[in-house]
Write a protein that holds these residues in place. Structure first.
Motif, PDB file in Angstrom:
ATOM      1  N   SER A   1      -8.725   9.056   0.244  1.00  0.00           N
ATOM      2  CA  SER A   1      -7.876   8.267   1.125  1.00  0.00           C
ATOM      3  C   SER A   1      -6.401   8.630   0.940  1.00  0.00           C
ATOM      4  N   ARG A   2      -5.992   8.852  -0.306  1.00  0.00           N
ATOM      5  CA  ARG A   2      -4.592   9.217  -0.563  1.00  0.00           C
ATOM      6  C   ARG A   2      -4.255  10.569   0.051  1.00  0.00           C
TER       7      ARG A   2
ATOM      8  N   HIS B   1       0.832  -1.202   0.000  1.00  0.00           N
ATOM      9  CA  HIS B   1       0.000   0.000   0.000  1.00  0.00           C
ATOM     10  C   HIS B   1       0.869   1.255   0.000  1.00  0.00           C
TER      11      HIS B   1
ATOM     12  N   PHE C   1      -6.798  -0.261   1.013  1.00  0.00           N
ATOM     13  CA  PHE C   1      -6.912   0.992   1.764  1.00  0.00           C
ATOM     14  C   PHE C   1      -6.296   0.846   3.146  1.00  0.00           C
TER      15      PHE C   1
ATOM     16  N   ARG D   1       1.311   4.128  -2.895  1.00  0.00           N
ATOM     17  CA  ARG D   1       1.026   5.553  -2.668  1.00  0.00           C
ATOM     18  C   ARG D   1       2.191   6.433  -3.125  1.00  0.00           C
TER      19      ARG D   1
ATOM     20  N   GLU E   1     -10.907   6.687  -3.380  1.00  0.00           N
ATOM     21  CA  GLU E   1      -9.476   6.382  -3.493  1.00  0.00           C
ATOM     22  C   GLU E   1      -8.635   7.642  -3.296  1.00  0.00           C
TER      23      GLU E   1
ATOM     24  N   ARG F   1      -4.015  10.323   3.830  1.00  0.00           N
ATOM     25  CA  ARG F   1      -2.745   9.729   4.268  1.00  0.00           C
ATOM     26  C   ARG F   1      -1.647  10.784   4.332  1.00  0.00           C
TER      27      ARG F   1
ATOM     28  N   LEU G   1     -16.458   1.660   4.304  1.00  0.00           N
ATOM     29  CA  LEU G   1     -15.640   2.826   3.966  1.00  0.00           C
ATOM     30  C   LEU G   1     -16.466   3.870   3.209  1.00  0.00           C
TER      31      LEU G   1
ATOM     32  N   ARG H   1      -8.063  -1.103  -4.578  1.00  0.00           N
ATOM     33  CA  ARG H   1      -9.028  -1.390  -3.524  1.00  0.00           C
ATOM     34  C   ARG H   1      -8.335  -1.687  -2.186  1.00  0.00           C
TER      35      ARG H   1
END
Length: 772
Positions: free
Chosen positions: A581-582, A466, A525, A470, A578, A585, A549, A523
């Protein structure tokens, strides 16, 4: 045994100017050193040629400033610590030789230099036999090979044999001379034992290496002797951090006043002069300098970034050259000459290329060049293994702690392969990788804390996949590059983590997918947004249930719309989730910044606003009007910095390329990304108010010591808080040449940001919007 770095190696240049040992020293020089030799061997290195050497004077100036002379009767005194004076002179001369002519090239150049010096020390005739180019250069300069006859030895005191030469292992630059022991010591052995504090922020951890020890010692030694170091090396090697640490921490702050400048392509000579004038005070009419009793150290980062003008000059560099050459410059308001006293200039830069320009030799000749090459694999392993092992050995299960070496090894191989396979092109100008990307992967892995059912090598492998996706995968622009990344991730999971790639992702693989591909990794996460935003400890953990989510994201959106004057009508399809979420982070990381690249209408700004809401951060935006100019821009930046540095919660600054009314806006953002501030943005009266506003936070961190902190220390702590709590999110469009040019002219846009490339909306996204 670990030894501290020798404290008097800086006496080597001084010893050479002792009147009674001058002949012996010059015997060494004639034997081992010649301008023609060094120039002929190492002109192909990144640093260019070494500075011309001047004949030393008849006396030595000690640290206290007094002249001292030594009697030649002590030359072979047995009572000297570590050996005879002759031995010390030869060894200190060799050390000075290695760290002057021998550090102006990359790692390959150092190897050639070491071979040449060792062969020449054993047999001076090897120059004519093996190094024809060097012999020709020496012949042009009418160099006469020494014979070391009786008369010559009697005159110089040097017979051609060095009493204590450096060991044969490694490069000659790997060794430093310890006069107290009379032996050569490897730089690695001078390092103190290092341990990572449990509460240390990842971005503040600096693992000492031989390179950091060398830079620290050489920069301190040069600056104390009023000489100018110039550190040259690729991005991400820690050169700027090492010099800044030397200037702001290791040097006596009562005797030295640091002044930091960061150059970019649009930096002007006037901006440079204004920054220096704002930090220097008036001594008397026409004379400026730091407070009496101090020496100002002007550190210029990215020195060779300014654009070359029509006639080939770089005005900011020409201003610095005038300062170094003549000791001052002209006051543009009074049109009078200003003398600058007690000021030293030191610089850091990258090798020319990639937006960086060559620099005039008339300026470089004033500096002692120290070249830093990209870290070797064993050095990277040492640095990141120290950090990862310290973290995983504090509360994690044994099977997780055993994965420390796998995490570092997989990240290093991915980093190396990305630089080889993902090369920049005009349409992929952001495909540039440096050690900050390596660091971001490791930092992301360490955001997963112990507990919450996290355990097993398979979980660690998914977490690493993951984070690598990223950092390396989110910037990829086409399906071919994404397919390469999936193949590489599969190789890492099988070869390094020893886990089955296909079965590890069975739970998130789309029903119509026969194997794990990029659609499967989309997918995957990890985040902290499944916990309420007002929780103090929000665990960073895997999100296996995509339906949950989606519901949680829609809940955040509903809360935002209920409390906002400008609600957003968004459809939370998986593509949007998506990217949210990025961004979330990046915002979780202290000082994390993001560069979102996509066409208008792709959702960059709306999703950034939602991510800030999910993180519980405040949002800061500017409003562009017809009269909006530099004054309004600077006022907004002041409010932004004060809110981030003296506020009670982090701030997200959302800025779009459609708001760039002047390119100077990007210049200021480049400075904030790189240094956390815009130089001289606050006048003296506003700095006083800032220091008082930040003092309560300083008391929380430093306790009673905060009451004794000076205004300079309080302002430095304010800037530290700005760097930690300000998150800059840039929304840029890749259309046209403007995006390409800005990445080239302002390297911090890539180096200091996590890049997220917004592709065209997939079919399921269009269908979800149409149905709503």
């Amino acid at each position: 045994a670990n030894r501290a770095p020798p404290q008097r190696v800086d006496s080597a240049p001084c010893l050479l100017s002792l009147e009674d040992e001058e002949d012996q020293a010059y015997g060494c020089i004639e034997y081992l050193e010649d301008d023609g030799a060094s120039e002929a061997l190492f002109l192909d290195g990144p640093g260019g040629r070494a500075a011309k050497r001047r004949k030393p004077g008849p006396s030595v100036v000690t640290d206290s400033g007094s002249d001292q002379r030594q009697s030649s009767s002590d030359d072979d005194a047995s009572h000297l610590e570590g050996g005879s004076r002759k031995k010390h002179i030869e060894a200190c001369f060799l050390f000075a030789l290695f760290w002057s002519t021998g550090v102006t090239s990359d790692a390959d150049g150092r190897k050639k230099y070491s071979v040449f010096v060792r062969e020449a020390m054993e047999n001076i005739g090897v120059i004519e036999e093996k190094y024809g180019g060097v012999a020709t250069a020496l012949a042009v300069r009418k160099w006469i090979k020494p014979t070391f006859g009786d008369d010559e030895v009697k005159e110089t005191g040097f017979n051609g044999n060095v009493e204590c030469g450096p060991p044969k292992d490694g490069d000659v630059q790997d060794w430093c001379y310890d006069p107290s022991a009379g032996t050569w010591v490897n730089w690695v052995d001078t390092l103190e034992k290092f341990s990572v504090d449990d509460d240390a922020e990842f971005s503040t951890i600096m693992v000492p290496t031989a390179c950091t020890a060398q830079l620290s010692y050489m920069c301190q030694t040069l600056i104390k002797q009023h000489l100018r170091p110039l550190v040259c090396g690729p991005t991400g090697t820690g050169k700027s951090v090492s010099v800044v640490k030397c200037v702001t921490e290791e040097l006596d702050q009562a005797a030295y006043k640091p002044i930091q400048l960061g150059f970019s392509a649009k930096t002007s000579a006037m901006m440079t002069q204004d920054i220096m004038d704002g930090q220097l005070g008036k001594r008397r009419k026409g004379v400026f300098g730091p407070p009496a009793g101090q020496t100002a150290v002007v550190f210029v980062d990215d020195m060779n970034m300014p654009e070359v003008e029509t006639y080939g000059a770089q005005p900011p560099i020409e201003l610095l050259r005038q300062l170094v050459d003549t000791g001052g410059y002209y006051d543009l308001k009074e049109k009078s000459w200003v003398t600058i006293v007690d000021t030293i200039v030191c610089c850091a830069m990258g090798p020319p290329g990639g937006g960086r320009n060559g620099t005039t030799p008339r300026f470089l000749r004033h500096f002692s060049l120290l070249c830093v090459d990209s870290f070797a694999d064993d050095t990277l392993t040492l640095i990141f293994s120290t950090v990862v092992e310290a973290s995983l050995n504090s509360g994690y299960p044994a099977d997780v702690a055993s994965c420390a070496s796998s995490i570092v090894n997989a990240t290093m191989r991915t980093y190396r392969e990305a630089m080889r396979s993902l090369l920049p092109t005009p349409s992929k100008s952001h495909y540039t990788f440096n050690l900050r990307d390596f660091s971001r992967v490791v930092q992301g892995v360490l955001m997963q804390r112990p507990g919450d059912g996290f355990g097993g090598r398979a979980a660690v492998m998914r977490l690493w996949t993951h984070e690598a996706c990223r950092v390396f995968g989110d910037r990829l622009t086409d399906d071919a590059d994404r397919a390469w990344f999936v193949r590489h991730a599969k190789t890492m999971c099988q070869d390094v983590f020893r886990e089955d790639f296909e079965s590890s992702f069975d739970g998130i693989r789309p029903p119509d997918a026969k194997e794990t591909n990029y659609a499967t990794l989309r997918r995957l996460f990890w985040g902290d947004y499944m916990s309420p935003a007002d929780d103090e400890d929000r665990p960073y953990s895997e999100v296996p249930d995509l339906l949950e989510l989606q519901q949680r994201t829609e809940s955040y959106l509903e809360d935002f719309n209920n409390n906002s004057k400008k609600p957003m009508d968004l459809v939370m399809f998986m593509f949007a989730i998506e990217h949210v979420s990025r961004i979330a982070r990046v915002l979780r990381m202290p000082g994390g910044n993001a560069l979102l690249v996509g066409v208008g209408g792709s959702g960059r700004q709306s999703l950034s606003i939602l991510a800030a809401e999910m993180a519980g951060y405040s949002l800061f935006r500017i409003e562009i009007t017809k009269t909006y100019g530099m004054t309004e821009w600077r006022d907004d930046l002041k409010r932004l910095m004060i809110e981030a540095g003296s506020g009670d919660r982090p701030v997200v600054f959302l800025f779009s390329d459609t708001q760039i009314a002047k390119e100077a806006f990007v210049e200021d953002i480049n400075n904030m990304l790189n240094a956390g501030e815009v130089p001289n943005i606050f006048p003296a009266d506003e700095k006083v108010a800032i220091c008082e506003a930040v003092r309560p936070f300083a008391k929380e961190k430093f306790g009673r010591a905060a009451s004794d902190m000076s205004p300079l220390q309080l302002y430095a702590y304010f800037i530290q808080r700005v760097k930690q709590f300000l998150h800059i999110v840039l929304a840029f469009s890749p259309i046209g040449s403007a995006f390409r040019d800005r990445l080239r002219l302002f390297p911090s846009l890539v180096n200091c940001c996590a890049i997220d490339w917004f592709t065209a909306w997939p079919g399921d996204a269009l269908l979800a919007v149409a149905e709503k």
